[in-house]
Motif scaffolding. Sequence first.
Motif, PDB file in Angstrom:
ATOM      1  N   GLU A 139     -14.141  -3.742   0.820  1.00 17.33           N
ATOM      2  CA  GLU A 139     -14.675  -2.384   0.952  1.00 17.33           C
ATOM      3  C   GLU A 139     -16.171  -2.357   0.668  1.00 17.33           C
ATOM      4  OE1 GLU A 139     -12.313  -0.057  -1.692  1.00 17.33           O
ATOM      5  OE2 GLU A 139     -10.596   0.085  -0.321  1.00 17.33           O
ATOM      6  N   ASP A 147     -10.896  -9.767  -2.605  1.00 25.75           N
ATOM      7  CA  ASP A 147      -9.851  -8.750  -2.696  1.00 25.75           C
ATOM      8  C   ASP A 147     -10.232  -7.482  -1.939  1.00 25.75           C
ATOM      9  OD1 ASP A 147     -11.640  -7.429  -4.364  1.00 25.75           O
ATOM     10  OD2 ASP A 147     -10.391  -7.571  -6.163  1.00 25.75           O
ATOM     11  N   THR A 148      -9.356  -6.500  -1.996  1.00 23.34           N
ATOM     12  CA  THR A 148      -9.546  -5.258  -1.252  1.00 23.34           C
ATOM     13  C   THR A 148     -10.863  -4.582  -1.611  1.00 23.34           C
ATOM     14  OG1 THR A 148      -7.152  -4.927  -1.082  1.00 23.34           O
ATOM     15  CG2 THR A 148      -8.557  -2.981  -0.790  1.00 23.34           C
ATOM     16  N   GLY A 190      -4.826  -6.330   4.077  1.00 24.83           N
ATOM     17  CA  GLY A 190      -4.199  -6.981   2.934  1.00 24.83           C
ATOM     18  C   GLY A 190      -3.364  -8.180   3.304  1.00 24.83           C
ATOM     19  N   TYR A 214      -2.611  -3.614  -0.979  1.00 25.65           N
ATOM     20  CA  TYR A 214      -3.818  -3.702  -1.785  1.00 25.65           C
ATOM     21  C   TYR A 214      -3.778  -5.052  -2.491  1.00 25.65           C
ATOM     22  CZ  TYR A 214      -4.230   1.415  -1.309  1.00 25.65           C
ATOM     23  OH  TYR A 214      -4.353   2.694  -0.827  1.00 25.65           O
ATOM     24  N   LYS A 240       0.827  -1.204   0.000  1.00 27.75           N
ATOM     25  CA  LYS A 240       0.000   0.000   0.000  1.00 27.75           C
ATOM     26  C   LYS A 240       0.863   1.257   0.000  1.00 27.75           C
ATOM     27  CE  LYS A 240      -3.899   2.077   2.502  1.00 27.75           C
ATOM     28  NZ  LYS A 240      -3.309   3.440   2.619  1.00 27.75           N
TER      29      LYS A 240
END
Length: 523
Positions: free
Chosen positions: A314, A309-310, A322, A334, A181
């Motif tokens: 979200e 995944d990220t 992560g 990420y 990140k």
Amino acid sequence: MLKMRKGLGIIAALAIVLAGCGTNNSNNTASPSAAQPEGGETQPAQETLKPVELTYYFPGSPQKDLQTVEDALNKLVQPKINATVHLKLIDWGAYEEKMKVVMGSGEPFDLAWTASNFNNYFQNVANGAYAPLDELIDQYAPDTKKGIPDMFWNAVKVKGEIYGVPVFQQSTAGYGYIIQKAVADKYNLDWKSVKQLSDLTPFLETVKKNEPNLIPWEYSQGVDPFLTAPPMFGLETLGDPKTPGDLYLNDGGKVVNQYETPEFKEYVTMMRDWFSKGYMRKDASTLKETSADRKAGKNALQLGQIDIDTLAFEQAGLEATGRMSNSNKDVHSYDFQFVKPLLTTDKAAATITAISANSPNKERAMMLLNLLNTDKEIYNTLVWGVEGKHYKKVSENRIETITDSGYQTFSPWEFGNMRLTYLFEGDPKGGEVDNKFTNMWVDLNTNATASNALGFVFDFTPVKTEKANVDSVIDELYYAISSGSVDPGKYLPQFLEKLKDAGADTIIAEKQKQLDAWIAEKQ
């Protein structure tokens, strides 16, 4: 799949695998939101069992506090099944060779971790190394059987018989990449724009020019993209990833030599470019695993076997640090998936525990496996160690690991039923509430697209000799070529010729024969 806490699969590993998982199936059905497995009822009374000792081999990074964990585990196990467990943890880089020696010598061990693509489960079954388990499961582990969906049991069957207990874990094989990140933010990299592996080239160049203390791209024998992530190249594995003979995802009927495909040639050409530009370690071709680099936070980017995944976290209202934080809690990443989840036989069989054909205590070994699949305290002791010493509880289902505590495997995918695991720093915040995170990956396993050959298991027995010869060729040349360490223009033709001489075409023909018969039986 193996969440990248292994380093892909694994591994987890893999570990390494990379960094190294019931579902609603027709018969054995476990609701995606079902409670944790419950066990204990099926074990015989402890007082009726004579004391035995069990030897359990599994891979991982060396743990200085292993004996403490073994003692704690036995305080829980011994009263239930009157067995003392000896934990034989072997370093990832040495595990496969160690188990070849152990099995080849006829050493009487009891349990061993194995997988479709590491310490080759199917090959070891063909070699007679593992005991058939159907009757043992029915008698001593019915709760375990109920807690694992049929598709996973079907994936470990050889000629209709089960030779290993699959770990129920994140097995849907979505793929992508993982980027620190801090790096992505510092250089304003559009990490969400990636559609294929080659799109990472400018990111790697940015890291190479500006971050001399970072390795732009992680590569080792445990996280080779072509072997670890065949769907990234439009392929799926039949048998094991190394052996010649894959299917194209858009053609489930014709077996091809994956090393002769244009996709492989394009891949190794790109890797040669990346290696020549210094994007990987100079010893990439001989590197067995990269756990030290991961713990030190040295990898800027790495391959990801990614189920969720990220962006998905979200959207679910969960905050995730992560997969890189699985190895180093201070390194956030990420995680981006650009190949959608696919459930394949090799991923359903990605992590398995087998009982040795030479085990003197097969019944008790199965009782232990049942406990690891149904008893939350026993499972989490093996995975996370001793509460207060190796981790601290922050809620009923979440822990914080204690840095440098002497036991940190980060391998819940390696043992038992992963529904039982505590969440930790690498898991999304809030995911423990109402089992939200667990339910997410169980739902994903349920709804993932099934491969054309899901449930097909290749029997290596008719081509055991050719398999051994081909493996020798792969060990000799493959990683040098696939890491970009040598010129593929010169060495790829040599590799293909040696594979043919070793019997690759015979193996492919046998795979085609068995696949045709399997398809005919389904119709």
